[in-house]
Design an enzyme around this catalytic site. Structure first.
Site, PDB file in Angstrom:
ATOM      1  N   HIS A 142      79.921  88.253  29.869  1.00  0.00           N
ATOM      2  CA  HIS A 142      78.597  89.155  30.236  1.00  0.00           C
ATOM      3  C   HIS A 142      78.730  89.536  31.515  1.00  0.00           C
ATOM      4  O   HIS A 142      78.209  90.985  31.897  1.00  0.00           O
ATOM      5  CB  HIS A 142      77.476  88.560  29.609  1.00  0.00           C
ATOM      6  CG  HIS A 142      77.598  88.125  28.236  1.00  0.00           C
ATOM      7  ND1 HIS A 142      77.637  88.602  27.367  1.00  0.00           N
ATOM      8  CD2 HIS A 142      77.117  86.866  27.652  1.00  0.00           C
ATOM      9  CE1 HIS A 142      77.648  88.250  25.912  1.00  0.00           C
ATOM     10  NE2 HIS A 142      77.290  87.024  26.524  1.00  0.00           N
ATOM     11  N   ASP A 175      80.508  95.612  22.736  1.00  0.00           N
ATOM     12  CA  ASP A 175      80.818  94.337  22.226  1.00  0.00           C
ATOM     13  C   ASP A 175      82.198  93.826  22.689  1.00  0.00           C
ATOM     14  O   ASP A 175      83.092  94.720  22.978  1.00  0.00           O
ATOM     15  CB  ASP A 175      80.665  95.058  20.523  1.00  0.00           C
ATOM     16  CG  ASP A 175      80.665  93.631  19.892  1.00  0.00           C
ATOM     17  OD1 ASP A 175      80.447  92.582  20.468  1.00  0.00           O
ATOM     18  OD2 ASP A 175      80.947  93.399  18.521  1.00  0.00           O
ATOM     19  N   LEU A 189      71.267 112.221  34.699  1.00  0.00           N
ATOM     20  CA  LEU A 189      71.399 111.370  33.610  1.00  0.00           C
ATOM     21  C   LEU A 189      70.329 110.234  33.401  1.00  0.00           C
ATOM     22  O   LEU A 189      69.978 109.773  34.104  1.00  0.00           O
ATOM     23  CB  LEU A 189      72.789 110.647  33.965  1.00  0.00           C
ATOM     24  CG  LEU A 189      73.117 109.270  33.044  1.00  0.00           C
ATOM     25  CD1 LEU A 189      73.733 109.814  31.492  1.00  0.00           C
ATOM     26  CD2 LEU A 189      74.315 108.368  33.321  1.00  0.00           C
ATOM     27  N   ARG A 213      80.864  98.088  12.443  1.00  0.00           N
ATOM     28  CA  ARG A 213      79.576  98.143  11.965  1.00  0.00           C
ATOM     29  C   ARG A 213      78.555  98.672  12.827  1.00  0.00           C
ATOM     30  O   ARG A 213      78.844  98.733  14.219  1.00  0.00           O
ATOM     31  CB  ARG A 213      79.269  96.789  11.329  1.00  0.00           C
ATOM     32  CG  ARG A 213      79.633  95.683  12.267  1.00  0.00           C
ATOM     33  CD  ARG A 213      78.920  94.178  11.871  1.00  0.00           C
ATOM     34  NE  ARG A 213      79.373  93.336  12.483  1.00  0.00           N
ATOM     35  CZ  ARG A 213      80.479  92.551  12.678  1.00  0.00           C
ATOM     36  NH1 ARG A 213      81.273  92.745  11.581  1.00  0.00           N
ATOM     37  NH2 ARG A 213      80.850  91.701  13.678  1.00  0.00           N
ATOM     38  N   LEU A 214      77.312  98.849  12.369  1.00  0.00           N
ATOM     39  CA  LEU A 214      76.523  99.526  13.507  1.00  0.00           C
ATOM     40  C   LEU A 214      75.226  98.340  13.807  1.00  0.00           C
ATOM     41  O   LEU A 214      74.873  98.563  14.992  1.00  0.00           O
ATOM     42  CB  LEU A 214      75.351 100.459  12.611  1.00  0.00           C
ATOM     43  CG  LEU A 214      76.243 101.905  12.383  1.00  0.00           C
ATOM     44  CD1 LEU A 214      75.327 102.636  11.401  1.00  0.00           C
ATOM     45  CD2 LEU A 214      76.585 102.264  13.690  1.00  0.00           C
ATOM     46  N   SER A 215      75.377  96.894  13.270  1.00  0.00           N
ATOM     47  CA  SER A 215      74.581  95.991  13.811  1.00  0.00           C
ATOM     48  C   SER A 215      73.279  96.395  14.081  1.00  0.00           C
ATOM     49  O   SER A 215      72.699  96.015  15.183  1.00  0.00           O
ATOM     50  CB  SER A 215      75.210  95.093  15.121  1.00  0.00           C
ATOM     51  OG  SER A 215      76.571  94.644  14.760  1.00  0.00           O
ATOM     52  N   ARG A 247      81.528  82.298  27.807  1.00  0.00           N
ATOM     53  CA  ARG A 247      81.175  83.534  27.191  1.00  0.00           C
ATOM     54  C   ARG A 247      80.350  84.415  28.264  1.00  0.00           C
ATOM     55  O   ARG A 247      80.453  85.639  28.354  1.00  0.00           O
ATOM     56  CB  ARG A 247      80.171  83.442  26.123  1.00  0.00           C
ATOM     57  CG  ARG A 247      81.048  82.962  24.850  1.00  0.00           C
ATOM     58  CD  ARG A 247      80.064  82.563  23.667  1.00  0.00           C
ATOM     59  NE  ARG A 247      79.149  83.887  23.487  1.00  0.00           N
ATOM     60  CZ  ARG A 247      79.672  84.894  22.755  1.00  0.00           C
ATOM     61  NH1 ARG A 247      80.894  84.723  22.096  1.00  0.00           N
ATOM     62  NH2 ARG A 247      79.150  86.033  22.430  1.00  0.00           N
ATOM     63  N   ARG A 286      82.003 101.997  19.527  1.00  0.00           N
ATOM     64  CA  ARG A 286      81.720 100.800  19.601  1.00  0.00           C
ATOM     65  C   ARG A 286      82.981 100.090  19.947  1.00  0.00           C
ATOM     66  O   ARG A 286      84.039 100.406  19.382  1.00  0.00           O
ATOM     67  CB  ARG A 286      81.393 100.104  18.197  1.00  0.00           C
ATOM     68  CG  ARG A 286      81.156  98.598  18.071  1.00  0.00           C
ATOM     69  CD  ARG A 286      80.534  98.133  17.018  1.00  0.00           C
ATOM     70  NE  ARG A 286      80.116  96.656  17.207  1.00  0.00           N
ATOM     71  CZ  ARG A 286      79.336  95.851  16.649  1.00  0.00           C
ATOM     72  NH1 ARG A 286      78.570  96.664  15.589  1.00  0.00           N
ATOM     73  NH2 ARG A 286      79.175  94.669  16.656  1.00  0.00           N
TER      74      ARG A 286
END
Ligand code: IPE
Ligand code: IPE
Ligand code: MG
Length: 263
Positions: free
Chosen positions: A54, A37, A148, A211-213, A50, A205
């Site tokens: 990303h 995030d 992995l 929060r877990l969203s 924005r 996070r």
């Protein structure tokens, strides 16, 4: 495992390698899940659009995947797009849906070289064709790799996942394979998209949100949580190393007692 790291050619600083080698081998988390995030805020701070955040965040995905591989982690789950992220402006969603292609096309040879296996959780049928195809191609190309597991949560929502699991279980009941009283936690696990994976040991996070969203609500029941203010594009090897070191200090009791208190 970490002794190997020291001998490896890498452009990471010697200090990080030295500290990685000091990690307690037995307590390295098997499964790390990350809610990536803060891309938007990273860009905003620089007066950039924005999507630039990303794009930068995608570079971090590469960096962290490499380092997770070096650390000998078994599964790295990255929350890349939630079932709620469709609410964002169309142009941002379109950009995000182009990232798997961009990332996987350029990174696939290295994923093969590093023996990394790509997987995904989420409702893939609702993704645009080009996004879905890029993911399917990577999953298929890497399917025999044994290192992995790089697991993308793409169009993933934990509530939707649980509803789907409930529906599957009810179908079993309807067919007479199971009675309502027989339903247990193992059945729920079996019908979640993560049925083939160990539960996350460590959840990180970034960006200061606590929060877990809608992320892995069932699977995180006994996971260690680590929230950091660092924005995802700024998250680096040092940050992951510190997260693992913090994890190693935690005392996981699972509701029981430990050590002296047990007697
Ligand atoms: C995370 O960064 C990426 C996705 C959710 C797809 P954000 O885009 O949520 O960044 P912020 O939270 O607005 O800074
Ligand atoms: C969670 O981040 C989803 C992903 C990281 C993919 P969001 O930025 O969408 O979460 P909220 O809206 O702040 O809860
Ligand atoms: Mg966000």
């Amino acid at each position: 495992m970490f002794k190997k790291l020291l001998g490896k050619k890498s452009n990471k600083s010697e200090a990080i390698l030295q500290r990685s080698a000091e990690l307690v081998d037995e307590k390295v988390p098997s499964h790390i899940a990350i809610i990536m995030d803060g891309n938007g805020r990273w860009a905003k701070k620089r007066a950039m659009p924005r999507i630039a955040g990303h794009h930068e965040g995608m570079k971090t995905v590469r960096k962290i995947t490499r380092y997770a591989c070096d650390l000998g982690i078994d599964v790295l789950t990255l929350y890349a797009f939630s079932t709620e992220n469709w609410k964002r402006p169309k142009s941002e969603v379109e950009f995000l849906m182009g990232l798997p292609e961009q990332f996987l096309n350029s990174f696939l040879p290295e994923l093969m070289e590093r023996n990394i296996r790509v997987q995904m959780i989420g409702e893939e049928q609702n993704l645009p064709k080009h996004t879905r195809n890029a993911l399917i191609k990577a999953i298929d190309t890497t399917k025999n790799n044994t290192g992995l597991i790089l697991n993308f949560a793409m169009n993933y929502g934990s509530r939707a996942e649980m509803v789907m699991a409930m529906q599957e279980i009810m179908r079993e009941v309807e067919k007479g394979h199971l009675t309502i009283d027989e339903i247990n936690e193992t059945h729920v696990d079996r019908y979640l998209m993560t049925s083939h994976l160990p539960e996350p040991d460590l959840l990180i996070r970034t960006s200061g949100e606590v929060r877990l969203s809608n992320f892995m609500l069932w699977q995180l029941a006994y996971t260690e949580f680590l929230f950091t203010d660092t924005l995802w594009p700024d998250f680096d090897e040092q940050c992951l190393l510190e997260a693992v070191q913090e994890y190693q200090k935690r005392n996981r009791r699972y509701g029981g007692l430990e050590g002296e208190d047990e007697k």
